[in-house]
Design a protein around this motif. Structure first.
Motif, PDB file in Angstrom:
ATOM      1  N   SER A  93       0.860  -1.176   0.000  1.00  0.00           N
ATOM      2  CA  SER A  93       0.000   0.000   0.000  1.00  0.00           C
ATOM      3  C   SER A  93       0.895   1.224   0.000  1.00  0.00           C
ATOM      4  CB  SER A  93      -0.925  -0.002   1.230  1.00  0.00           C
ATOM      5  OG  SER A  93      -1.698   1.183   1.268  1.00  0.00           O
ATOM      6  N   GLY A  94       1.172   1.742  -1.181  1.00  0.00           N
ATOM      7  CA  GLY A  94       2.069   2.885  -1.292  1.00  0.00           C
ATOM      8  C   GLY A  94       3.451   2.515  -0.819  1.00  0.00           C
ATOM      9  N   SER A  95       3.948   3.227   0.171  1.00  0.00           N
ATOM     10  CA  SER A  95       5.290   2.974   0.697  1.00  0.00           C
ATOM     11  C   SER A  95       5.264   2.069   1.916  1.00  0.00           C
ATOM     12  CB  SER A  95       5.956   4.307   1.071  1.00  0.00           C
ATOM     13  OG  SER A  95       5.191   4.977   2.064  1.00  0.00           O
ATOM     14  N   GLU A  96       4.189   1.324   2.099  1.00  0.00           N
ATOM     15  CA  GLU A  96       4.058   0.434   3.249  1.00  0.00           C
ATOM     16  C   GLU A  96       3.717  -0.975   2.802  1.00  0.00           C
ATOM     17  OE1 GLU A  96       2.422   3.456   6.733  1.00  0.00           O
ATOM     18  OE2 GLU A  96       0.967   2.496   5.395  1.00  0.00           O
ATOM     19  N   GLN A  97       4.091  -1.921   3.643  1.00  0.00           N
ATOM     20  CA  GLN A  97       3.742  -3.316   3.418  1.00  0.00           C
ATOM     21  C   GLN A  97       2.789  -3.757   4.530  1.00  0.00           C
ATOM     22  OE1 GLN A  97       4.911  -5.164   0.716  1.00  0.00           O
ATOM     23  NE2 GLN A  97       5.729  -3.173   0.075  1.00  0.00           N
ATOM     24  N   LEU A  98       1.660  -4.350   4.124  1.00  0.00           N
ATOM     25  CA  LEU A  98       0.686  -4.859   5.085  1.00  0.00           C
ATOM     26  C   LEU A  98       0.821  -6.371   5.140  1.00  0.00           C
ATOM     27  CD1 LEU A  98      -3.033  -3.814   5.477  1.00  0.00           C
ATOM     28  CD2 LEU A  98      -2.364  -6.200   5.591  1.00  0.00           C
ATOM     29  N   LEU A  99       1.178  -6.861   6.327  1.00  0.00           N
ATOM     30  CA  LEU A  99       1.361  -8.290   6.548  1.00  0.00           C
ATOM     31  C   LEU A  99       0.227  -8.807   7.425  1.00  0.00           C
ATOM     32  CD1 LEU A  99       4.222  -7.142   5.821  1.00  0.00           C
ATOM     33  CD2 LEU A  99       5.169  -8.806   7.424  1.00  0.00           C
ATOM     34  N   LEU A 100      -0.429  -9.851   6.994  1.00  0.00           N
ATOM     35  CA  LEU A 100      -1.421 -10.520   7.828  1.00  0.00           C
ATOM     36  C   LEU A 100      -0.745 -11.728   8.468  1.00  0.00           C
ATOM     37  CD1 LEU A 100      -4.310 -10.744   8.879  1.00  0.00           C
ATOM     38  CD2 LEU A 100      -4.888 -12.079   6.848  1.00  0.00           C
ATOM     39  N   LEU A 101      -0.658 -11.686   9.805  1.00  0.00           N
ATOM     40  CA  LEU A 101       0.078 -12.711  10.533  1.00  0.00           C
ATOM     41  C   LEU A 101      -0.824 -13.487  11.467  1.00  0.00           C
ATOM     42  CD1 LEU A 101       3.236 -10.700  11.689  1.00  0.00           C
ATOM     43  CD2 LEU A 101       3.072 -12.233   9.732  1.00  0.00           C
ATOM     44  N   GLY A 102      -0.531 -14.767  11.608  1.00  0.00           N
ATOM     45  CA  GLY A 102      -1.108 -15.540  12.682  1.00  0.00           C
ATOM     46  C   GLY A 102      -0.329 -15.307  13.969  1.00  0.00           C
ATOM     47  N   SER A 103      -0.722 -15.979  15.024  1.00  0.00           N
ATOM     48  CA  SER A 103      -0.076 -15.778  16.321  1.00  0.00           C
ATOM     49  C   SER A 103       1.373 -16.239  16.294  1.00  0.00           C
ATOM     50  CB  SER A 103      -0.840 -16.550  17.396  1.00  0.00           C
ATOM     51  OG  SER A 103      -0.783 -17.948  17.144  1.00  0.00           O
ATOM     52  N   GLY A 104       2.148 -15.741  17.252  1.00  0.00           N
ATOM     53  CA  GLY A 104       3.534 -16.156  17.373  1.00  0.00           C
ATOM     54  C   GLY A 104       4.457 -15.004  17.688  1.00  0.00           C
ATOM     55  N   ASN A 105       5.734 -15.315  17.825  1.00  0.00           N
ATOM     56  CA  ASN A 105       6.783 -14.330  18.052  1.00  0.00           C
ATOM     57  C   ASN A 105       7.514 -14.091  16.738  1.00  0.00           C
ATOM     58  OD1 ASN A 105       5.942 -14.786  20.635  1.00  0.00           O
ATOM     59  ND2 ASN A 105       7.931 -15.380  21.457  1.00  0.00           N
ATOM     60  N   TYR A 106       7.644 -12.827  16.347  1.00  0.00           N
ATOM     61  CA  TYR A 106       8.273 -12.483  15.078  1.00  0.00           C
ATOM     62  C   TYR A 106       9.346 -11.433  15.315  1.00  0.00           C
ATOM     63  CZ  TYR A 106       4.096 -14.669  13.045  1.00  0.00           C
ATOM     64  OH  TYR A 106       3.100 -15.547  12.701  1.00  0.00           O
ATOM     65  N   SER A 107      10.400 -11.514  14.524  1.00  0.00           N
ATOM     66  CA  SER A 107      11.479 -10.532  14.597  1.00  0.00           C
ATOM     67  C   SER A 107      11.793 -10.052  13.184  1.00  0.00           C
ATOM     68  CB  SER A 107      12.725 -11.157  15.230  1.00  0.00           C
ATOM     69  OG  SER A 107      13.738 -10.207  15.386  1.00  0.00           O
ATOM     70  N   PHE A 108      11.399  -8.794  12.909  1.00  0.00           N
ATOM     71  CA  PHE A 108      11.559  -8.239  11.566  1.00  0.00           C
ATOM     72  C   PHE A 108      12.773  -7.314  11.516  1.00  0.00           C
ATOM     73  CE2 PHE A 108       6.950  -8.993  11.978  1.00  0.00           C
ATOM     74  CZ  PHE A 108       6.743  -9.816  10.884  1.00  0.00           C
ATOM     75  N   THR A 109      13.418  -7.321  10.363  1.00  0.00           N
ATOM     76  CA  THR A 109      14.466  -6.355  10.071  1.00  0.00           C
ATOM     77  C   THR A 109      14.081  -5.607   8.814  1.00  0.00           C
ATOM     78  OG1 THR A 109      16.166  -7.770  11.046  1.00  0.00           O
ATOM     79  CG2 THR A 109      16.907  -5.998   9.600  1.00  0.00           C
ATOM     80  N   LEU A 110      14.034  -4.286   8.902  1.00  0.00           N
ATOM     81  CA  LEU A 110      13.713  -3.436   7.758  1.00  0.00           C
ATOM     82  C   LEU A 110      15.014  -2.850   7.247  1.00  0.00           C
ATOM     83  CD1 LEU A 110      11.043  -3.673   9.427  1.00  0.00           C
ATOM     84  CD2 LEU A 110      10.435  -1.412   8.555  1.00  0.00           C
ATOM     85  N   THR A 111      15.401  -3.274   6.053  1.00  0.00           N
ATOM     86  CA  THR A 111      16.670  -2.839   5.482  1.00  0.00           C
ATOM     87  C   THR A 111      16.446  -1.622   4.604  1.00  0.00           C
ATOM     88  OG1 THR A 111      16.508  -4.217   3.506  1.00  0.00           O
ATOM     89  CG2 THR A 111      17.402  -5.249   5.492  1.00  0.00           C
ATOM     90  N   ASN A 112      17.528  -1.105   4.052  1.00  0.00           N
ATOM     91  CA  ASN A 112      17.453   0.077   3.187  1.00  0.00           C
ATOM     92  C   ASN A 112      17.331  -0.273   1.716  1.00  0.00           C
ATOM     93  OD1 ASN A 112      17.686   2.063   5.227  1.00  0.00           O
ATOM     94  ND2 ASN A 112      19.882   1.599   5.403  1.00  0.00           N
ATOM     95  N   LYS A 113      17.102  -1.554   1.411  1.00  0.00           N
ATOM     96  CA  LYS A 113      17.022  -1.966   0.000  1.00  0.00           C
ATOM     97  C   LYS A 113      15.829  -1.327  -0.691  1.00  0.00           C
ATOM     98  CE  LYS A 113      17.152  -6.462   0.563  1.00  0.00           C
ATOM     99  NZ  LYS A 113      17.232  -7.895   0.176  1.00  0.00           N
TER     100      LYS A 113
END
Length: 886
Positions: free
Chosen positions: A866-886
């Motif tokens: 959505s434009g300059s954003e990413q919408l992620l639909l996630l189920g339950s759990g522990n997540y660790s995201f890294t947003l890079t400069n790519k």
């Protein structure tokens, strides 16, 4: 067998409660699993009268296809009084695999029917009408038991405030019972499990009875006995003996009454205790009470009695003084280091007759002297007269104070620092939220918000805990409730208070300004009376609790219909008394009320409450009412636009609060909203990035800015250090939220003596923005069944983290900006929920989860750009995201 554990079994939000009169208690549980995307597909609940479930099952839900695991009503046979019920749960996952049974939980009933009360209301034979010197009553009786005891329960309540003792020991650690309620309509009773305190043979029941909220001084006109002028007590004990028989002991005219060392105890004024008058053993067996008087039986209804609904008050923590100060005036003052609510416990050694006095205050004046001007008529003074036989330890019994500083007389200075302790008291609400960030001033602000909630959530949501007020102001409660629901589990607390609101509501639907009602405070203001609608809806949103909507719906509807009946135009509210934008900084000289027109505020809240009422009707299945109030809401919005919006789409009253309310409540035409938000932003910037809002506008200000794309400006407002701002008081040394932006001016002088609390949580509503915007934890579906995670990672912070214990389990976010420009974001989503996670990334290729690409991430159900954003639909759990400069 599915790999999960059923944990945290609850009945009406409580673990193993004792003493409920709910005929259909609600069962909830959480699911502990390391699996991602866990969804419950079915559940089974069993209820039995034994924890091993080997006897007859009282109720079995059988396997029920449902993903619901909160607020499931018991649907078995009619519950018996004074009975313990055990329950257990198992579930099935989305693959159809079954879990193990949970460990059993339990609940215990009290009186399911009012006619089961056998006890009598009793009182002292002579009532003292001199409240300035009214001693507390000491009441006692003895019971004799011929066998060993299996179980002993005491059910007790009072007209006044009481403390119960069994065989010389407090029955439990709760304080200030039966609490503050709409006494004539609803009076709580408490259940005490005293099995461990009882013996075969002689036993004694003792009780100290004082004025409390019932008969004591309340409000600012020096009046007392608002609810009654006769203190009374009612107690019923049920004892199960070894042979299975039951004995019942009741309060009656054979009980004995006297006075003791508590010569005066008042909510506002403190307590006077003469230890020389202590009567050793008065609440123990075999005490000689022949010189005590017989209690007198009086008539009082039992139909108003309800089992304890909210969490009781307790000593939650203790604080040691951080310093002993000698003021310029020569006073000896303890600094607790924290503005707190509770009392001081101290131990001293002094000669008989030595008088020790403790006066309590929130601040020192600019010269460093002890200051009590803002207390008005409240004395907040504890006097203790020593008995003189070695070490003596004391704290007040039936009174509490709001303070940081304590002026002490009569105690040698060398006994002060180590022998005095601040006992922090508030309703024992479960702490559910935390927020921290890279700015320590903001962390202190969050600390102040939490401590403002602690100090003012003492049985009812009060405005302040120190002066001659301490009342349940409705406006303060409704603006703060969403923040409160992040910090603590507030459902039982507010459900009880809202039932009192409904009970005290006038026949025409008017809502008192304070709940429980104290008539001197008044009735019917917009934004204050709207608590009748906003608070239940907020609880439903935060906890998925439809029962609170069903219970409060008549009250909610009555309030909207009251507004509708005012004035000549049923779609505008332009008549009657209103507080307006209370303490708005754009007020005229010598006025408490901001510049935003009162009728604009009133009509805006009329529209908002009507909209929420229509939504409530739809939720609880009242379709005709939903249609009726949806139509009414449309007409109110149309009338608002005609009256308060110019033909070219501008708010006619260009104040910050007017802009905020029209945007928050969607009162502008959609095409005019972005321009209105721009005008709000410009107003703030032209004012030097300062707010001018009061009680009505401030809670929504940052939320509105963020909603319309001005989060950076909201950050600037929150981080503003100059007056007026949230951080101004922090820099001035505040440890709680102030009532006034300039409660202490830059030159050290005070705003005023008339109305200047330093523990007043309303402006702490900005905490909502910390959780929902900075940390990005918000809800899509009630109760956070579906969650939105969208942290706004402003340049002003390098990191922020928040955690919130929802009814489904822990939700948390933690974001951290790395030196290389990448951003780390850790997210926790509880089992049996899902989340939309919105990340500021132009492509999914610039996001890693762990060390994997999104395409390899388990638990990820969907990705959308959505434009300059990413919408992620996630189920339950522990997540660790890294947003890079790519």
């Amino acid at each position: 067998m599915t790999n999960c554990t059923i944990t945290n079994l609850r009945i009406n939000y409580r673990n193993n409660p004792v003493g409920t009169d709910d005929a259909k208690p609600r069962i909830s549980w959480q699911i502990d699993t390391e699996a991602r995307g866990f969804v419950q597909s079915a559940y089974q609940i069993q209820v039995a009268d034994r924890s091993d479930f080997e006897s007859e099952i009282i109720w079995d839900s059988k396997k029920t296809d449902s993903d619901k695991n909160v607020h499931i009503e018991y649907a078995g046979p009619v519950l018996k009084s004074h009975t313990r019920y055990y329950f257990r749960v198992r579930i099935w996952d989305s693959k159809g695999d079954q879990s193990e049974w949970s460990e059993p939980g339990h609940w215990e009933t009290a009186f399911m029917f009012a006619d089961e009360w056998q006890a009598y209301w009793i009182t002292a034979p002579v009532q003292n009408d001199d409240l300035e010197n009214e001693a507390c009553d000491y009441i006692r009786s003895e019971v004799s038991l011929s066998q060993d005891i299996v179980s002993a329960k005491v059910y007790a309540t009072s007209l006044g405030m009481y403390r119960l003792y069994i065989n010389g020991i407090p029955a439990d650690d709760t304080l200030f019972n039966p609490g503050y309620t709409s006494y004539k309509n609803r009076l709580q009773y408490q259940t005490y499990d005293v099995t461990s305190l009882m013996n075969s043979g002689s036993n004694a029941i003792g009780c100290i009875l004082g004025n409390g909220w019932y008969k004591g001084y309340l409000a600012w006109e020096g009046e007392n006995s608002h609810y009654g002028n006769t203190r009374a007590l009612m107690i019923q004990m049920h004892v199960t003996l070894a042979d299975g028989s039951e004995q019942v002991f009741i309060s009656n005219d054979r009980w004995k009454v006297s006075t003791g060392p508590i010569l005066m105890s008042e909510i506002y004024h403190g307590e006077t205790y003469d230890a020389r008058l202590e009567v050793e053993g008065w609440s123990s067996p075999d005490f000689d009470d022949q010189h005590w008087e017989s209690a007198v039986v009086i008539k009082a209804p039992v139909s108003a009695l309800v089992a304890q609904e909210n969490e009781p008050a307790r000593i939650i923590e203790t604080l040691k003084p951080v310093a002993v100060i000698t003021t310029p005036n020569g006073d000896t003052v303890l600094d607790m280091g924290q503005n707190m609510v509770g009392f001081v416990e101290f131990t001293v050694c002094a000669e008989v007759g030595t008088s020790i006095t403790l006066q309590h205050a929130e601040v020192l004046d600019r010269d460093g002297n002890f200051y009590t001007g803002n207390l008005r008529s409240a004395k907040q003074t504890v006097t203790y007269i020593c008995k003189g036989n070695g070490k003596e330890t004391f704290h007040p019994n039936l009174s509490f104070q709001g303070f940081r500083y304590v002026k002490v007389t009569g105690v040698p200075e060398d006994q002060l620092l180590e022998q005095f302790l601040g006992c922090v008291i508030h309703s024992d609400l479960e702490k559910t939220g935390s927020f921290r960030c890279s700015d320590e001033l903001v962390n202190q602000l969050q600390h102040n918000i939490l401590w403002g909630q602690k100090g003012n959530f003492l049985d009812v949501p009060t405005d302040c805990p120190q002066r001659d007020e301490r009342l349940g102001w409705t406006g303060d409660a409704q603006v703060f409730i969403r923040t409160a629901a992040f910090n603590m589990n507030v459902v039982p607390f507010f459900e009880k208070w809202l039932k009192d609101l409904a009970a005290d509501q006038e026949e025409d639907g008017r809502v008192p300004h304070v709940i429980p009602d104290v008539p001197v405070a008044g009735y019917g203001s917009s934004a204050w009376g709207d608590a009748a609608v906003i608070c239940p809806w907020t609880l439903y949103q935060c906890y998925a609790d439809t029962r609170v909507l069903e219970t409060q719906y008549p009250s909610m509807r009555a309030w909207v219909e009251y507004i509708r009946a005012q004035g000549e135009n049923e779609y505008l509210w332009n008549t009657g008394f209103h507080f307006g934008d209370w303490l708005g900084l754009d007020a005229k000289e010598n006025s408490y009320i901001g510049a935003t027109p009162k009728d604009l505020i009133a009509t805006a809240f009329y529209a908002y409450s009507t909209e929420l009422l229509a939504k409530t009707a739809a939720v609880i299945g009242k379709e005709a009412d939903a249609d009726k109030y949806t139509f009414l809401h449309k007409n109110i919005v149309d009338a608002f636009r005609q009256e308060f919006v110019t033909p070219n789409g501008r708010v006619a009253s260009p104040t910050q609060t007017a802009y905020v309310l029209t945007l928050m409540f969607d009162l502008m035409e959609e095409q005019d909203r972005l321009r209105t938000a721009k005008m709000l932003a410009e107003h703030i910037e032209e004012n030097g990035v300062h707010l001018t809002t009061g009680f009505v506008g401030t809670p929504y200000l940052c939320l509105v800015l963020s909603r319309f794309g001005y989060t950076d400006l909201a950050y600037q407002l929150v981080l503003q250090k100059e007056y007026p701002s949230w951080l101004y008081s922090v820099i001035q040394g505040a440890t709680t939220i102030w009532e006034h932006w300039d409660g202490i001016k830059q030159d050290g002088t005070f705003w005023s003596d008339d109305m200047n609390s330093y523990n007043h949580y309303a402006y702490g509503a900005v905490g909502d923005w910390f959780y929902r915007v900075v940390s990005g934890i918000d809800l899509i579906e009630p109760g956070y069944k579906k969650i939105r995670i969208q942290p706004h990672m402003g340049d002003q912070f390098s990191w922020a983290e928040a955690s919130f214990e929802s009814v489904y389990g822990t939700i948390s976010t933690a974001w951290n900006k790395q030196d290389d420009g990448t951003v780390k974001l850790d997210v926790v989503i509880p089992a049996n929920t899902s989340a939309e996670v919105i990340l500021p990334a132009s492509s999914m290729d610039s996001i890693l989860e762990g060390e994997k690409s999104l395409s390899q991430t388990s638990g990820l159900l969907k990705v959308e750009q959505s434009g300059s954003e990413q919408l992620l639909l996630l189920g339950s759990g522990n997540y660790s995201f890294t947003l890079t400069n790519k």
